[in-house]
Scaffold this motif. Sequence first.
Motif, PDB file in Angstrom:
ATOM      1  N   ARG A  11     -61.874 -41.190  56.476  1.00  0.00           N
ATOM      2  CA  ARG A  11     -63.035 -42.029  56.797  1.00  0.00           C
ATOM      3  C   ARG A  11     -62.615 -43.279  57.567  1.00  0.00           C
ATOM      4  O   ARG A  11     -63.275 -43.689  58.519  1.00  0.00           O
ATOM      5  N   GLU A  12     -61.503 -43.870  57.177  1.00  0.00           N
ATOM      6  CA  GLU A  12     -60.976 -45.052  57.888  1.00  0.00           C
ATOM      7  C   GLU A  12     -60.544 -44.677  59.302  1.00  0.00           C
ATOM      8  O   GLU A  12     -60.783 -45.435  60.253  1.00  0.00           O
ATOM      9  N   ASP A  13     -59.914 -43.517  59.450  1.00  0.00           N
ATOM     10  CA  ASP A  13     -59.515 -43.039  60.781  1.00  0.00           C
ATOM     11  C   ASP A  13     -60.735 -42.907  61.693  1.00  0.00           C
ATOM     12  O   ASP A  13     -60.690 -43.279  62.864  1.00  0.00           O
ATOM     13  N   TYR A  14     -61.821 -42.355  61.155  1.00  0.00           N
ATOM     14  CA  TYR A  14     -63.028 -42.166  61.966  1.00  0.00           C
ATOM     15  C   TYR A  14     -63.700 -43.495  62.298  1.00  0.00           C
ATOM     16  O   TYR A  14     -64.293 -43.635  63.373  1.00  0.00           O
ATOM     17  N   GLN A  15     -63.594 -44.455  61.414  1.00  0.00           N
ATOM     18  CA  GLN A  15     -64.147 -45.772  61.723  1.00  0.00           C
ATOM     19  C   GLN A  15     -63.376 -46.381  62.895  1.00  0.00           C
ATOM     20  O   GLN A  15     -63.972 -46.897  63.847  1.00  0.00           O
ATOM     21  N   LYS A  16     -62.049 -46.268  62.873  1.00  0.00           N
ATOM     22  CA  LYS A  16     -61.221 -46.771  63.980  1.00  0.00           C
ATOM     23  C   LYS A  16     -61.524 -46.011  65.270  1.00  0.00           C
ATOM     24  O   LYS A  16     -61.652 -46.605  66.337  1.00  0.00           O
ATOM     25  N   LEU A  17     -61.625 -44.689  65.159  1.00  0.00           N
ATOM     26  CA  LEU A  17     -61.914 -43.852  66.317  1.00  0.00           C
ATOM     27  C   LEU A  17     -63.263 -44.224  66.929  1.00  0.00           C
ATOM     28  O   LEU A  17     -63.379 -44.407  68.144  1.00  0.00           O
ATOM     29  N   THR A  18     -64.277 -44.354  66.108  1.00  0.00           N
ATOM     30  CA  THR A  18     -65.616 -44.678  66.598  1.00  0.00           C
ATOM     31  C   THR A  18     -65.634 -46.052  67.261  1.00  0.00           C
ATOM     32  O   THR A  18     -66.218 -46.221  68.344  1.00  0.00           O
ATOM     33  N   LYS A  19     -64.982 -47.010  66.659  1.00  0.00           N
ATOM     34  CA  LYS A  19     -64.924 -48.357  67.258  1.00  0.00           C
ATOM     35  C   LYS A  19     -64.186 -48.328  68.596  1.00  0.00           C
ATOM     36  O   LYS A  19     -64.581 -49.018  69.534  1.00  0.00           O
ATOM     37  N   LEU A  20     -63.147 -47.514  68.698  1.00  0.00           N
ATOM     38  CA  LEU A  20     -62.418 -47.381  69.960  1.00  0.00           C
ATOM     39  C   LEU A  20     -63.310 -46.750  71.030  1.00  0.00           C
ATOM     40  O   LEU A  20     -63.324 -47.197  72.185  1.00  0.00           O
ATOM     41  N   LEU A  21     -64.067 -45.713  70.658  1.00  0.00           N
ATOM     42  CA  LEU A  21     -64.984 -45.092  71.613  1.00  0.00           C
ATOM     43  C   LEU A  21     -66.041 -46.085  72.088  1.00  0.00           C
ATOM     44  O   LEU A  21     -66.373 -46.129  73.276  1.00  0.00           O
ATOM     45  N   ILE A  22     -66.557 -46.901  71.175  1.00  0.00           N
ATOM     46  CA  ILE A  22     -67.545 -47.920  71.539  1.00  0.00           C
ATOM     47  C   ILE A  22     -66.910 -48.923  72.502  1.00  0.00           C
ATOM     48  O   ILE A  22     -67.488 -49.253  73.544  1.00  0.00           O
ATOM     49  N   GLU A  23     -65.704 -49.360  72.166  1.00  0.00           N
ATOM     50  CA  GLU A  23     -64.977 -50.332  72.998  1.00  0.00           C
ATOM     51  C   GLU A  23     -64.737 -49.789  74.409  1.00  0.00           C
ATOM     52  O   GLU A  23     -64.889 -50.495  75.402  1.00  0.00           O
ATOM     53  N   LYS A  24     -64.396 -48.501  74.498  1.00  0.00           N
ATOM     54  CA  LYS A  24     -64.110 -47.880  75.796  1.00  0.00           C
ATOM     55  C   LYS A  24     -65.372 -47.387  76.506  1.00  0.00           C
ATOM     56  O   LYS A  24     -65.303 -46.965  77.659  1.00  0.00           O
ATOM     57  N   GLY A  25     -66.503 -47.396  75.803  1.00  0.00           N
ATOM     58  CA  GLY A  25     -67.747 -46.925  76.397  1.00  0.00           C
ATOM     59  C   GLY A  25     -67.750 -45.435  76.682  1.00  0.00           C
ATOM     60  O   GLY A  25     -68.331 -44.975  77.662  1.00  0.00           O
ATOM     61  N   LEU A  26     -67.123 -44.653  75.787  1.00  0.00           N
ATOM     62  CA  LEU A  26     -67.032 -43.203  75.971  1.00  0.00           C
ATOM     63  C   LEU A  26     -68.025 -42.487  75.062  1.00  0.00           C
ATOM     64  O   LEU A  26     -68.073 -42.745  73.856  1.00  0.00           O
ATOM     65  N   PHE A  27     -68.812 -41.592  75.648  1.00  0.00           N
ATOM     66  CA  PHE A  27     -69.764 -40.794  74.883  1.00  0.00           C
ATOM     67  C   PHE A  27     -69.066 -39.561  74.317  1.00  0.00           C
ATOM     68  O   PHE A  27     -68.250 -38.942  74.983  1.00  0.00           O
ATOM     69  N   ILE A  28     -69.452 -39.193  73.089  1.00  0.00           N
ATOM     70  CA  ILE A  28     -68.856 -38.042  72.408  1.00  0.00           C
ATOM     71  C   ILE A  28     -69.964 -37.184  71.805  1.00  0.00           C
ATOM     72  O   ILE A  28     -71.029 -37.692  71.445  1.00  0.00           O
ATOM     73  N   THR A  29     -69.714 -35.894  71.721  1.00  0.00           N
ATOM     74  CA  THR A  29     -70.610 -34.958  71.059  1.00  0.00           C
ATOM     75  C   THR A  29     -69.779 -33.841  70.454  1.00  0.00           C
ATOM     76  O   THR A  29     -68.599 -33.692  70.792  1.00  0.00           O
ATOM     77  N   THR A  30     -70.381 -33.088  69.557  1.00  0.00           N
ATOM     78  CA  THR A  30     -69.667 -31.984  68.922  1.00  0.00           C
ATOM     79  C   THR A  30     -70.530 -30.730  68.877  1.00  0.00           C
ATOM     80  O   THR A  30     -71.755 -30.807  68.876  1.00  0.00           O
ATOM     81  N   MET A  31     -69.851 -29.580  68.851  1.00  0.00           N
ATOM     82  CA  MET A  31     -70.477 -28.311  68.497  1.00  0.00           C
ATOM     83  C   MET A  31     -69.603 -27.754  67.385  1.00  0.00           C
ATOM     84  O   MET A  31     -68.468 -27.340  67.618  1.00  0.00           O
ATOM     85  N   GLU A  32     -70.132 -27.808  66.171  1.00  0.00           N
ATOM     86  CA  GLU A  32     -69.343 -27.477  65.000  1.00  0.00           C
ATOM     87  C   GLU A  32     -69.875 -26.233  64.301  1.00  0.00           C
ATOM     88  O   GLU A  32     -71.068 -26.101  64.085  1.00  0.00           O
ATOM     89  N   SER A  33     -68.952 -25.369  63.931  1.00  0.00           N
ATOM     90  CA  SER A  33     -69.273 -24.198  63.135  1.00  0.00           C
ATOM     91  C   SER A  33     -68.652 -24.389  61.751  1.00  0.00           C
ATOM     92  O   SER A  33     -69.343 -24.762  60.817  1.00  0.00           O
ATOM     93  N   ALA A  34     -67.366 -24.222  61.627  1.00  0.00           N
ATOM     94  CA  ALA A  34     -66.686 -24.296  60.333  1.00  0.00           C
ATOM     95  C   ALA A  34     -66.897 -25.637  59.633  1.00  0.00           C
ATOM     96  O   ALA A  34     -67.032 -25.689  58.409  1.00  0.00           O
ATOM     97  N   THR A  35     -66.933 -26.716  60.384  1.00  0.00           N
ATOM     98  CA  THR A  35     -67.069 -28.055  59.799  1.00  0.00           C
ATOM     99  C   THR A  35     -68.526 -28.454  59.585  1.00  0.00           C
ATOM    100  O   THR A  35     -68.805 -29.477  58.972  1.00  0.00           O
ATOM    101  N   SER A  36     -69.448 -27.680  60.106  1.00  0.00           N
ATOM    102  CA  SER A  36     -70.863 -27.822  59.788  1.00  0.00           C
ATOM    103  C   SER A  36     -71.413 -29.237  59.986  1.00  0.00           C
ATOM    104  O   SER A  36     -72.218 -29.701  59.197  1.00  0.00           O
ATOM    105  N   GLY A  37     -70.942 -29.927  61.015  1.00  0.00           N
ATOM    106  CA  GLY A  37     -71.446 -31.266  61.303  1.00  0.00           C
ATOM    107  C   GLY A  37     -70.659 -32.389  60.659  1.00  0.00           C
ATOM    108  O   GLY A  37     -71.001 -33.560  60.809  1.00  0.00           O
ATOM    109  N   GLN A  38     -69.590 -32.058  59.961  1.00  0.00           N
ATOM    110  CA  GLN A  38     -68.800 -33.086  59.266  1.00  0.00           C
ATOM    111  C   GLN A  38     -68.217 -34.115  60.234  1.00  0.00           C
ATOM    112  O   GLN A  38     -68.207 -35.306  59.947  1.00  0.00           O
ATOM    113  N   ILE A  39     -67.760 -33.666  61.392  1.00  0.00           N
ATOM    114  CA  ILE A  39     -67.158 -34.594  62.354  1.00  0.00           C
ATOM    115  C   ILE A  39     -68.215 -35.550  62.903  1.00  0.00           C
ATOM    116  O   ILE A  39     -68.006 -36.770  62.938  1.00  0.00           O
ATOM    117  N   ALA A  40     -69.363 -35.019  63.296  1.00  0.00           N
ATOM    118  CA  ALA A  40     -70.446 -35.880  63.772  1.00  0.00           C
ATOM    119  C   ALA A  40     -70.874 -36.855  62.679  1.00  0.00           C
ATOM    120  O   ALA A  40     -71.138 -38.029  62.945  1.00  0.00           O
TER     121      ALA A  40
END
Length: 171
Positions: A11-40
């Motif tokens: 969870r801490e890793d994803y908080q850092k990752l999300t803040k980095l994406l916001i800082e860089k202005g990069l859009f992200i999306t997922t298509m998840e099967s096995a993880t069923s939306g966990q990453i999003a």
Amino acid sequence: MEKSYNEQEIREDYQKLTKLLIEKGLFITTMESATSGQIASLITDTEGSSAIIKGAFITYSNEAKIQMGVPEEILRNYTVYSKETARAMAEVCRKTYNANIGIGVTGTMGNVDPANLEASVPGQVYFAISLNGEVMDYCRELPVQPTRLAYKLAVAKEVADELMKLLMDLS
């Protein structure tokens, strides 16, 4: 030594990752099967994530993957559990949402998939990251996990680690 996965650290890793994406202005999306939306879900747990994620797909069935744009030939020729399927998933979602980053995840968690007996290997997960149109694919053999949530978090950790490496290379 077998890798262990700690939910709080993930969870801490994803908080850092999300803040980095916001800082860089990069859009992200997922298509998840096995993880069923966990990453999003992990991405959107961070305040401000609406600035970088427009949407995501949960495509648990083959039919859903095809409906969203994964070519049926890929599933037929390589199976649902393949790097080719993960790559197609990552590209389809990235293009659909006009995002910089698309993540595609497919695999088998703790048990064999009765609908795909020959291709289903418990703990074997394929994921791909499409970054500005360049697609990298990965295969992981996960150790047995105690729950389905633990499997989802383990995959999410593997994805986050690889994506962070790619983002650090962008700097």
